[in-house]
Design a protein around this motif. Structure first.
Motif, short mmCIF file in Angstrom:
data_model
loop_
_atom_site.label_atom_id
_atom_site.label_comp_id
_atom_site.label_asym_id
_atom_site.label_seq_id
_atom_site.Cartn_x
_atom_site.Cartn_y
_atom_site.Cartn_z
N THR A 57 0.83 -1.22 0.00
CA THR A 57 0.00 0.00 0.00
C THR A 57 0.86 1.26 0.00
O THR A 57 0.65 2.18 -0.80
N LEU A 58 1.83 1.32 0.91
CA LEU A 58 2.66 2.51 1.04
C LEU A 58 3.54 2.72 -0.19
O LEU A 58 3.71 3.86 -0.65
N LEU A 59 4.07 1.63 -0.73
CA LEU A 59 4.92 1.78 -1.92
C LEU A 59 4.09 2.22 -3.13
O LEU A 59 4.55 3.00 -3.96
N ALA A 60 2.85 1.74 -3.22
CA ALA A 60 1.96 2.18 -4.29
C ALA A 60 1.64 3.67 -4.16
O ALA A 60 1.58 4.40 -5.17
N MET A 61 1.43 4.13 -2.95
CA MET A 61 1.19 5.55 -2.71
C MET A 61 2.42 6.37 -3.09
O MET A 61 2.31 7.47 -3.65
N PHE A 62 3.59 5.85 -2.79
CA PHE A 62 4.85 6.50 -3.16
C PHE A 62 4.96 6.59 -4.68
O PHE A 62 5.39 7.61 -5.24
N PHE A 63 4.55 5.52 -5.35
CA PHE A 63 4.63 5.44 -6.81
C PHE A 63 3.70 6.46 -7.49
O PHE A 63 4.08 7.14 -8.44
N THR A 64 2.48 6.55 -7.00
CA THR A 64 1.49 7.43 -7.65
C THR A 64 1.51 8.85 -7.10
O THR A 64 0.99 9.77 -7.75
N THR A 139 -14.84 -5.33 -1.03
CA THR A 139 -14.87 -3.85 -0.94
C THR A 139 -13.73 -3.22 -1.74
O THR A 139 -13.67 -2.00 -1.87
N PHE A 140 -12.81 -4.06 -2.27
CA PHE A 140 -11.67 -3.59 -3.04
C PHE A 140 -12.02 -3.56 -4.53
O PHE A 140 -13.02 -4.14 -4.95
N LEU A 142 -11.99 -4.49 -8.56
CA LEU A 142 -12.14 -5.81 -9.18
C LEU A 142 -10.81 -6.52 -9.36
O LEU A 142 -10.70 -7.73 -9.10
N GLN A 143 -9.79 -5.80 -9.82
CA GLN A 143 -8.49 -6.44 -10.07
C GLN A 143 -7.92 -7.04 -8.78
O GLN A 143 -7.33 -8.13 -8.79
N ALA A 144 -8.10 -6.32 -7.68
CA ALA A 144 -7.62 -6.83 -6.39
C ALA A 144 -8.46 -8.02 -5.93
O ALA A 144 -7.93 -8.96 -5.31
N ILE A 145 -9.74 -7.99 -6.21
CA ILE A 145 -10.60 -9.12 -5.85
C ILE A 145 -10.15 -10.39 -6.56
O ILE A 145 -10.06 -11.47 -5.95
N VAL A 146 -9.84 -10.26 -7.84
CA VAL A 146 -9.37 -11.42 -8.61
C VAL A 146 -8.08 -11.97 -8.00
O VAL A 146 -7.92 -13.19 -7.82
N ALA A 186 -4.89 -2.79 -5.31
CA ALA A 186 -6.05 -2.10 -4.75
C ALA A 186 -5.89 -0.59 -4.84
O ALA A 186 -6.86 0.15 -5.03
N HIS A 187 -4.65 -0.10 -4.72
CA HIS A 187 -4.40 1.34 -4.80
C HIS A 187 -4.28 1.82 -6.25
O HIS A 187 -4.89 2.83 -6.62
N THR A 188 -3.50 1.11 -7.07
CA THR A 188 -3.19 1.59 -8.42
C THR A 188 -4.18 1.12 -9.47
O THR A 188 -4.30 1.73 -10.54
N GLY A 189 -4.86 0.01 -9.21
CA GLY A 189 -5.78 -0.56 -10.20
C GLY A 189 -5.13 -1.56 -11.13
O GLY A 189 -5.83 -2.27 -11.85
N THR A 190 -3.79 -1.64 -11.13
CA THR A 190 -3.09 -2.60 -11.98
C THR A 190 -1.89 -3.18 -11.24
O THR A 190 -1.33 -2.54 -10.34
#
Length: 321
Positions: A57-64, A139-140, A142-146, A186-190
């Motif tokens: 989660t934190l690294l994705a936030m750092f990325f975006t 609640t996440f 779709l990509q994260a659900i998969v 969940a954060h980035t969508g991909t």
């Protein structure tokens, strides 16, 4: 299989439970066997499953470069999910290992071999925990659900790995670090390469800490034919652990470099301090390691909660600078 080598505690307490844990102290009597199945009296496994989620989660936030209210839910939801899925996975593990656990001193007191819970009730409990975790998952995005649904494959498969491979810790790592992929997505969508590198770093970390843990059981495992990296490496374990340490730090550092926004040099250096600090904690573990000291092995294994929290600290700081 032969009977247990130790007499289980008449109170039902599991032999390697944390002293004074809340399950054996405060939980209603009727819930205790089920909470013990879920390892709620031994919370380190939940931490080790949860921490890669927070990293992702934190690294994705750092990325975006984005911090949203939903990210807080990702972190909270993954925490609840880690507790539930760790519980479901451990319950499933105890069901599949019920014929082995009674023959190992450390596991003979677990709820199934000590007749606190029947196999049918344990299976029902695993299903309940899985369904509750699924309610969190949906609640996440779709990509994260998969990804979350796919994660059930290594979870279901892991208990059988030690029967045919010397590397069951690899299969544990595949399952335990899936949250890094799921939380990133969940954060980035991909799903992207920084998350994959972070995931592989977590897998190497799992090889490090679970090899330490597995050394408790090498004698019993040899008697009943259970394989592990601890048995495979033997006295050469410290050498292999050193390699896992280096790989963990290198891959996590690579993930950070891939995720770092361009031009944010100071933030990048702060984030890189995470794997650096974690690596030194792992060095500390190696320096203390004694393969014939069971109590120390457990203590070092549990100390990996603190090792995994160090990247969380530095990733969070990097987001704020």
């Amino acid at each position: 299989m032969s009977g247990p080598q130790t007499t289980p505690d008449q109170s039902g307490q599991v032999s390697d439970a944390v002293t004074g844990n809340w399950v054996d102290t405060y939980a209603p009597d009727w819930t205790r066997p089920y909470l013990r199945l879920s390892r709620a009296d031994r919370p380190i496994g939940t931490w080790l499953l949860y921490l890669p989620c927070v990293w992702g989660t934190l690294l994705a936030m750092f990325f975006t470069g984005e911090m949203r209210v939903f990210d807080l839910w990702i972190i909270i939801g993954c925490g609840i999910g880690a507790f539930l899925m760790r519980g479901a996975g451990c319950t499933w593990n105890d069901i599949t290992d019920r014929d082995f656990d009674g023959s190992v001193a450390r596991t003979a007191s677990r709820p199934i071999p000590s007749d606190q819970v029947t196999v049918k009730k344990a299976l029902l409990w695993a299903v309940v925990q899985s369904l509750l975790a699924f309610l969190i998952l949906i609640t996440f995005p779709l990509q994260a659900i998969v990804l979350g649904i796919v994660a059930l494959v290594p979870v279901a498969f892991y208990p059988f790995a030690k029967r045919f491979t010397w590397w069951p810790q690899v299969f544990l790592g595949i399952a335990f670090n899936w949250g890094a992929l799921l939380a990133w997505t969940a954060h980035t969508g991909t799903l992207q390469w920084p998350a994959v590198a972070l995931y592989l770093a977590g897998l190497s970390w799992t090889l490090f800490y679970d090899t330490i843990y597995a050394h408790q059981d090498v004698e019993d495992d040899a008697l009943i034919g259970i394989k592990s990296t601890a048995r495979l490496f033997g006295d050469q374990t410290p050498k292999y652990l050193a390699w896992f340490l280096v790989i963990t730090v290198a891959l996590m550092g690579y993930a950070i470099v891939l995720a770092a926004p361009r031009g944010e040099i100071f933030a990048l250096l702060v984030a890189l301090a995470g794997p650096w600090a974690m690596g030194w904690h792992m060095v500390w573990q190696l320096r203390r390691l004694k393969l014939d000291d069971g109590d120390l092995l457990v203590a070092l294994f549990r100390s990996n909660r603190n090792a995994g929290l160090l990247p969380v600290l530095f990733f969070a700081i990097a987001l704020l600078v």
